[in-house]
Design an enzyme around this catalytic site. Sequence first.
Site, short mmCIF file in Angstrom:
data_model
loop_
_atom_site.label_atom_id
_atom_site.label_comp_id
_atom_site.label_asym_id
_atom_site.label_seq_id
_atom_site.Cartn_x
_atom_site.Cartn_y
_atom_site.Cartn_z
N GLU A 38 3.56 -2.07 -6.26
CA GLU A 38 5.00 -1.99 -6.00
C GLU A 38 5.57 -3.42 -6.02
O GLU A 38 4.93 -4.36 -5.52
CB GLU A 38 5.15 -1.36 -4.59
N LYS A 108 11.59 5.30 -5.95
CA LYS A 108 10.92 5.72 -4.71
C LYS A 108 11.84 6.61 -3.87
O LYS A 108 12.97 6.21 -3.53
CB LYS A 108 10.55 4.45 -3.94
N CYS A 141 4.11 3.93 -3.01
CA CYS A 141 3.71 3.57 -1.65
C CYS A 141 4.00 4.65 -0.61
O CYS A 141 3.36 5.68 -0.64
CB CYS A 141 4.32 2.21 -1.27
#
Length: 261
Positions: A38, A108, A141
Amino acid sequence: MKVGYVQNAPVFGEKEKNFNQIRELLKGVKADLLVLPELFATGYTFMSEDEARELGETKDGKTAKFLKELSNETGATIVGGFVELDGQNIYNSSLIVSKGGVIDTYRKIHLFNKEKLWFTPGDKPLKVYDINGSKIGVMICFDWIFSEVIRTLALEGAQVIAHPCNLVMPYCQNAMITHCLENRVFDVTANRVGSEKRGEDDFTFTGGSQITSFDGQVLSSAPSNAPYVSVIDIDEKKSENKMINKYNDIFKDRRTEFYKF
Ligand code: ACM
């Protein structure tokens, strides 16, 4: 297929330096899928929305150009994180790049901690990419803690999850063993190492990038404190078989009538 990860140690705000570190780490490496962390070129610990915007790019920016070159050099589809600008919105995104071209970005959907102060939550559906016959799902993540994400990708046919990370908690690597087992998918988690002390935050990133098999075996595990690259062979087709014994198909056996959501 050959899948791998790069675990880097970015310096905050130094994109060229961070590109060069990845280039060095990947010298001579060939693969089908490579996952980068990321925000691998910018660093993680922003102190303001302005700072995130300043380091942001569109999907045609210099991070995309770098990944396009890298995909040509390595022969791999590459999934790696960047700050995506789209109009006034700033997203914590990953580029999905193959054969010298950008296929898409994933934004995300579950923002962690102060990310909520500068990023807009992802607004695109979870998606599985069919690349050269392999089915790749993408998440970023903290998405890992919502088991609905991997479940959705697996139900949509993902064989391999590409998972760019900047992990600061110690739980994900172990959790991925269970997530892979309960969905019978492979996962490539690419984490970073190093520390960032900026403003009131002081993060140490936990490394330990990991490739996990559909049956819960850890196939590759990186150190917690040093840059690292790993590429291994997997038979991604094995994830298509959801039987864990003669009688249990873990997808067909789901009792969705008992589940609330
Ligand atoms: C995280 O989502 N970067 C912890």
